[in-house]
Design a protein around this motif. Sequence first.
Motif, mmCIF file in Angstrom:
data_model
loop_
_atom_site.group_PDB
_atom_site.id
_atom_site.type_symbol
_atom_site.label_atom_id
_atom_site.label_comp_id
_atom_site.label_asym_id
_atom_site.label_seq_id
_atom_site.Cartn_x
_atom_site.Cartn_y
_atom_site.Cartn_z
ATOM 1 N N LYS A 1 87.818 50.635 7.478
ATOM 2 C CA LYS A 1 88.265 51.192 8.754
ATOM 3 C C LYS A 1 89.284 50.260 9.413
ATOM 4 O O LYS A 1 89.216 49.039 9.242
ATOM 5 C CB LYS A 1 87.072 51.388 9.690
ATOM 6 C CG LYS A 1 86.041 52.373 9.168
ATOM 7 C CD LYS A 1 84.857 52.460 10.117
ATOM 8 C CE LYS A 1 83.800 53.417 9.575
ATOM 9 N NZ LYS A 1 82.605 53.483 10.467
ATOM 10 N N THR B 1 93.009 47.532 7.906
ATOM 11 C CA THR B 1 91.544 47.538 7.807
ATOM 12 C C THR B 1 90.996 46.109 7.772
ATOM 13 O O THR B 1 91.731 45.135 7.566
ATOM 14 C CB THR B 1 91.096 48.273 6.542
ATOM 15 O OG1 THR B 1 91.478 47.495 5.394
ATOM 16 C CG2 THR B 1 91.702 49.660 6.457
ATOM 17 N N THR C 1 89.368 49.705 15.467
ATOM 18 C CA THR C 1 88.195 50.510 15.819
ATOM 19 C C THR C 1 86.936 49.654 15.937
ATOM 20 O O THR C 1 85.882 50.174 16.313
ATOM 21 C CB THR C 1 87.951 51.603 14.759
ATOM 22 O OG1 THR C 1 87.613 50.980 13.499
ATOM 23 C CG2 THR C 1 89.184 52.465 14.581
ATOM 24 N N ALA D 1 82.205 48.836 7.411
ATOM 25 C CA ALA D 1 83.401 49.027 8.236
ATOM 26 C C ALA D 1 84.662 48.510 7.551
ATOM 27 O O ALA D 1 85.746 48.589 8.127
ATOM 28 C CB ALA D 1 83.221 48.300 9.571
#
Length: 333
Positions: free
Chosen positions: A147, A109, A151, A144
Motif C-alpha cells: 500500500k 509503497t 495511507t 501494508a
Amino acid sequence: MPSSVMPMTNQTNGRPTAAAISAVGLRKSYGDKTVLDGIDLHVPAGSVFALLGPNGAGKTTAVKILSTLITADGGQVRVGGHDLTTEAQAVRAAIGVTGQFSAVDGLITGEENMLLMADLHHLSRQEGRRVAAELLRRFDLTEAAKKPASTYSGGMKRRLDIAMTLVGAPRIIFLDEPTTGLDPRSRHTMWGIIRELVTGGVTVFLTTQYLEEADQLADRIAVLNGGKIAAEGTAEELKRLIPGGHVRLRFTDPTAYRTAAAALTGAARDDEALALQLPSDGSQRELRSVLDWLDSTGVEADELTVHTPDLDDVFFALTATTPVPAPSEESAR
C-alpha cells in the motif's frame, strides 16, 4: 580515543564496556549563539542513552554532528570507534539515523521505500528483497507493504522509518524524538522496538521530550541546558538530586495518629487527613527505620506510601535558572 575518555565498566559483570560514542569538549555556534558549549558524552555500546532538554537546547544539533550531517566547531569525537573528522565515511557506515521528520516517501509503497534504501546501501536485488521482507515482517508491516505509505497511520510510518534505518544493519542508531505525535499505544509499541534493538546489541542514542520515555528506556540520561550538560546519570541517580522525597503515614485511629505525631517531631502534620509526612530519600535504609520505629512503639499505620521525585521534577529543576548540584563523580559511574 582521547586519553581523557576512559571505557566505562559494565556493572553486571565487571568487564570494561567499549564506548559506542565518545565526545570531549564538543562545541557548536551559529553566529553569536552558542548551541553546544564544550559538552562531554560517553555512550557504552549496547545501551540506550537519552539526551533531554527544552526546545532549542541543542539536542538535534548534537545528533546532526554525531551523525556527520554538520561539522562541529571544536571537540574530539569518536563514533563506532572511528574519528568523526578523519573517518566520516566509516562513521556513516556504522550508524543509522531516524530524524524528527519522517524520511518515508508517501507516494510509493512501504515495500518500495525499503527497496529504495536497499539500493542506496548497494545490496544485491535478491539480498535487498530478503532484507526488506524480513524487516517489514519484524515491524508488523507485511500486510501494508503493497500500500502507498501515504495511507499509513502515524505509528506505521514511524515503524517504517526505523525499518528503513535498519536496512544497512547499523550498530549505532540515532533516534531524534522518535515518538513525537504518536498516540500512547503507538508510543509503547515503539518502546518495545527500541528494547528489541538493544537486546540485539544495537546502541541507541535517543533524544526525547517525553520524560517517561527516557525513564522507561534509557540506561543513562543527560540533561542539556544552556549549551551545557546540566547533569548526567541513571534515572535513579538524577532523581536523588532533587529534594522533596518523603514517606507518608496515614492513620484511621486518632489516638495512634497523635502518638506518632508527638514522637516524630520532624514530621509534617495533616490533622484533617490523620497523616504524617517524613522527609526521606526513599532508600531501603530509611524506610526500614520508619518500619522499625512503628514496630517498637506498637503504633500501627493504616497506610504507608513512599514518594520520590520523578523525572519531571528533575527536568524542571535542572532547566530552571537556579542551578542544581551535579552528581558526584562516583555516583555518575
